[in-house]
Design a protein around this motif. Structure first.
Motif, short mmCIF file in Angstrom:
data_model
loop_
_atom_site.label_atom_id
_atom_site.label_comp_id
_atom_site.label_asym_id
_atom_site.label_seq_id
_atom_site.Cartn_x
_atom_site.Cartn_y
_atom_site.Cartn_z
N VAL A 1 -2.60 7.27 8.27
CA VAL A 1 -3.42 7.12 7.34
C VAL A 1 -4.13 7.57 8.05
N GLY A 2 -3.94 6.55 9.30
CA GLY A 2 -5.26 6.95 10.68
C GLY A 2 -5.91 5.42 10.73
N LEU A 3 -5.21 4.14 11.02
CA LEU A 3 -5.56 2.95 10.97
C LEU A 3 -4.91 2.81 12.20
N GLY B 1 -13.09 2.34 3.63
CA GLY B 1 -12.53 2.39 2.28
C GLY B 1 -11.31 1.61 2.48
N LEU B 2 -10.95 0.77 2.95
CA LEU B 2 -9.93 0.06 2.67
C LEU B 2 -10.32 -1.90 2.72
N VAL C 1 -5.03 3.15 -4.18
CA VAL C 1 -6.93 3.68 -4.37
C VAL C 1 -7.38 3.95 -2.71
N ALA C 2 -6.59 3.59 -2.02
CA ALA C 2 -7.15 3.18 -0.48
C ALA C 2 -6.36 4.09 0.11
N LEU C 3 -5.06 4.22 -0.01
CA LEU C 3 -4.23 4.90 0.91
C LEU C 3 -3.05 6.13 0.21
N LEU C 4 -3.12 6.80 -0.57
CA LEU C 4 -2.43 7.15 -1.30
C LEU C 4 -3.62 8.35 -1.36
N PRO C 5 -4.35 8.81 -1.57
CA PRO C 5 -5.32 9.94 -0.97
C PRO C 5 -5.06 9.97 -0.12
#
Length: 334
Positions: A5-7, A51-52, A70-74
């Motif tokens: 997820v880009g972290l 947005g995390l 909300v922050a990771l699943l999308p």
């Protein structure tokens, strides 16, 4: 673990600390995570941009974690969609590559297979790789696979591959053929019968086919079989059309019908030529004359005419009058 997820690893570590605490400041993160204060501030700001994390109005500045769903699943869904699009693009490119390669190199279209062992291996691989449908011409007197030895079919049926199989009538004279065909039908095979087939043929997903080139016997016989493996081409399309043509006029088989079809194959094989009256009846039937008119012209009752037609259908192994007409033409009964 959250690279998908880009972290970065440090951002993930800070996000986990925020999830485990109601709120945390840069000083808290630095102390608990072992980061320099400036680094902790930068990581918190990066998470907020993604947005995390959300800053609060508490002093010193504190952050709370955004809910993971909300922050990771999308983000995961977007990445999955992008991966699917990339996979589709790669598949299209691969198809184009193979198509161009086939135009330049005939060896990419046709591969010659010689010998029982090689033919058996290719037939199994063909079925293992099938995803939608297998179509078969099954002639009598096996070459590579004795009747009942094709366990790969049952595995393919179990994973949802459709099997449409055409058996020539002499096939049922092979030892154990009747019971094996019944087992296949009960497992989900769609089977039909015709008087005779022109060649041995197997097609997977209308994309790859194996067909006989030179007749041969099973392992140990003087002549080893030679077959061709065909990939997407006009020749393969022609063979698929040939199968559909035979399939259209073939007699559907049900498990309880196979024994009678097998007996009928031997009876037809040994049958004497049709009587003159039966030939005349067939000629009128093929011409489209109604049963009542046939009865009048032949001096028979309508019931007798229908009984004769039913007998001829049984003799020909036909399920409909259209199939009877086709079989009569093939057998030279007209």
């Amino acid at each position: 673990m959250l690279e998908a997820v880009g972290l970065t690893a440090d951002e993930e570590a800070v996000y986990r600390l925020l999830v485990m605490n109601t709120a945390a400041s840069a000083q808290d993160i630095a102390a608990r995570g072992g980061f320099p204060l400036g680094c902790a501030e930068g990581l918190l700001a990066s998470l907020a941009d993604k947005g995390l994390a959300t800053p609060t109005d508490r002093q010193p500045w504190q952050y709370t974690a955004s809910p993971p769903d909300v922050a990771l699943l999308p983000r995961l869904q977007r990445n999955a969609d992008a991966l699917d699009q990339a996979r589709t693009a790669v598949t299209e490119l691969l198809d184009s590559y193979r198509s161009n390669l086939r135009r330049r190199d005939a060896g990419q279209l046709i591969e010659v297979i010689t010998g029982v062992g090689a033919l058996r291996q290719h037939l199994r691989q063909l079925q293992d790789n099938a995803r939608h449908e297998m179509t078969w011409f099954c002639k009598s007197q096996y070459v590579a696979m004795p009747s009942g030895s094709n366990a790969t079919e049952f595995e393919a049926l179990a994973r949802g591959v459709r099997y449409r199989v055409l058996y020539e009538q002499a096939f049922f004279d092979d030892a154990g053929a009747v019971n094996n065909v019944v087992s296949g039908i009960r497992a989900g095979e769609d089977a039909r019968s015709v008087p005779e087939l022109p060649l041995r043929l197997a097609i997977a997903d209308r994309a790859v086919a194996i067909c006989s080139l030179v007749p041969g016997g099973p392992s140990g016989s003087p002549n080893e079989p030679t077959a061709a493996l065909l990939r997407d081409s006009s020749l393969l399309q022609a063979l698929a059309a040939l199968f559909e043509r035979y399939w259209e006029y073939a007699v559907p088989l049900h498990a309880e019908d196979v024994p009678s079809v097998a007996r009928g194959a031997r009876e037809v094989h040994d049958a004497a030529p049709l009587a003159k009256a039966d030939r005349r009846l067939l000629s009128l039937l093929v011409a489209g004359v109604a049963d009542k008119a046939i009865a009048s012209q032949m001096g028979l009752s309508r019931r007798t005419v229908q009984r004769h037609i039913h007998h001829l259908m049984t003799l020909a192994g036909a399920a409909t009058r259209m199939q009877l007409a086709w079989q009569a033409a093939r057998r030279g009964w007209l």
